[in-house]
Design an enzyme around this catalytic site. Structure first.
Site, PDB file in Angstrom:
ATOM      1  CB  ILE A  91      21.755 109.047   1.371  1.00  0.00           C
ATOM      2  CG1 ILE A  91      21.506 107.962   2.518  1.00  0.00           C
ATOM      3  CG2 ILE A  91      21.459 108.282   0.193  1.00  0.00           C
ATOM      4  CD1 ILE A  91      20.034 107.436   2.614  1.00  0.00           C
ATOM      5  CB  SER A  92      27.022 108.381   3.536  1.00  0.00           C
ATOM      6  OG  SER A  92      27.117 109.452   4.027  1.00  0.00           O
ATOM      7  CD  GLN A  93      30.661 102.916   0.189  1.00  0.00           C
ATOM      8  OE1 GLN A  93      31.317 103.985   0.170  1.00  0.00           O
ATOM      9  NE2 GLN A  93      30.940 101.463  -0.426  1.00  0.00           N
TER      10      GLN A  93
END
Ligand code: SAH
Length: 229
Positions: free
Chosen positions: A75-77
């Protein structure tokens, strides 16, 4: 004794502390950098990122970093997700395609802003899990999820005013360029496995005008040959 009352009380306080953490995240990770789009900030303050993560990572859900989800994906930043949505500069009513649903977190953010979001995920289990979560959180009506290779886009629902690709590739897949509307924008990480450049391309008179935004790190965009699980 651990009563239901105590359990519920605990749940309420946990939820309110998540809300505080989200507000903190918006202030220190987004506003303090360059996220100014009110709708993006509102969505980021509202969508419960922890819900899209395994429970053992909940305490780190609002930290300034990407986190692992299932199938060795990430899950991206939060900042990157907010940045990508802001960079699309989408307007109400625009048709949006997301390639790489993953946990469904970015899909939920997009669905906070848009009435209809089209999203494509190649990994069946991740797609089912994301859809279940999106339904549970009330985004189901706004999201149309397609399990397929998103590098060929989503022809039936094209054209799109905005396309966000959440996985890295060496070049912008031709079908995505075709499915982009005139004046539409695509945000996509371009490069190899280690590091990529986040690129924003705008379609002007049928041609793409590309801008390089910054260095980033995404999981690779896999192609159709991928053995589905
Ligand atoms: N935005 C997501 C993170 C995505 S991680 C989130 O908020 O959680 C990248 C995702 O892209 C992974 O789930 C991966 O399975 C998916 N993916 C990789 N190649 C793909 C392809 N060709 N088509 C669709 N999805 C793809």
């Amino acid at each position: 004794m651990y009563t239901i009352k105590k359990f519920l009380k605990n749940m309420v306080s946990t939820n309110s502390s998540f809300k505080e953490k989200r507000e903190q995240m918006v202030k220190t990770q987004l506003i303090a950098r360059d996220i100014v789009d009110e709708e993006v900030l509102h969505a980021m303050a509202k969508v419960p990122r922890h819900e899209f993560l395994p429970a053992d990572l909940w305490s780190r859900a609002y930290d300034d970093m990407p986190l692992p989800i299932d199938d060795m994906q990430t899950i991206s930043q939060p900042y990157i997700v907010a940045y990508m949505i802001q960079a699309l500069s989408i307007k109400k009513g625009d048709r949006i395609l997301e390639v790489g649903t993953g946990s469904g977190y970015q899909t939920a953010l997009l669905a906070e802003i848009h009435e209809k979001v089209y999203t494509v995920e190649i990994r069946t289990q991740l797609a089912h899990k994301a859809l279940k979560k999106l339904n549970e959180l009330g985004y189901g009506d706004r999201v149309k999820l397609h399990i397929a290779d998103g590098s060929i886009g989503y022809e039936e629902e094209a054209p799109f005013d905005g396309i966000i690709v959440a996985a890295a590739t060496f070049d912008i897949p031709e079908p995505l360029i075709k499915q982009l509307a005139e004046k539409g924008k695509i945000i996509i990480p371009i490069g190899g496995a280690d590091v990529q450049t986040l690129v924003r391309a705008t379609k002007v008179n049928g041609k793409l005008i590309e801008e390089e935004l910054f260095q980033c790190m995404f999981v690779p965009l896999v192609r159709q040959k991928f053995e589905n699980n």
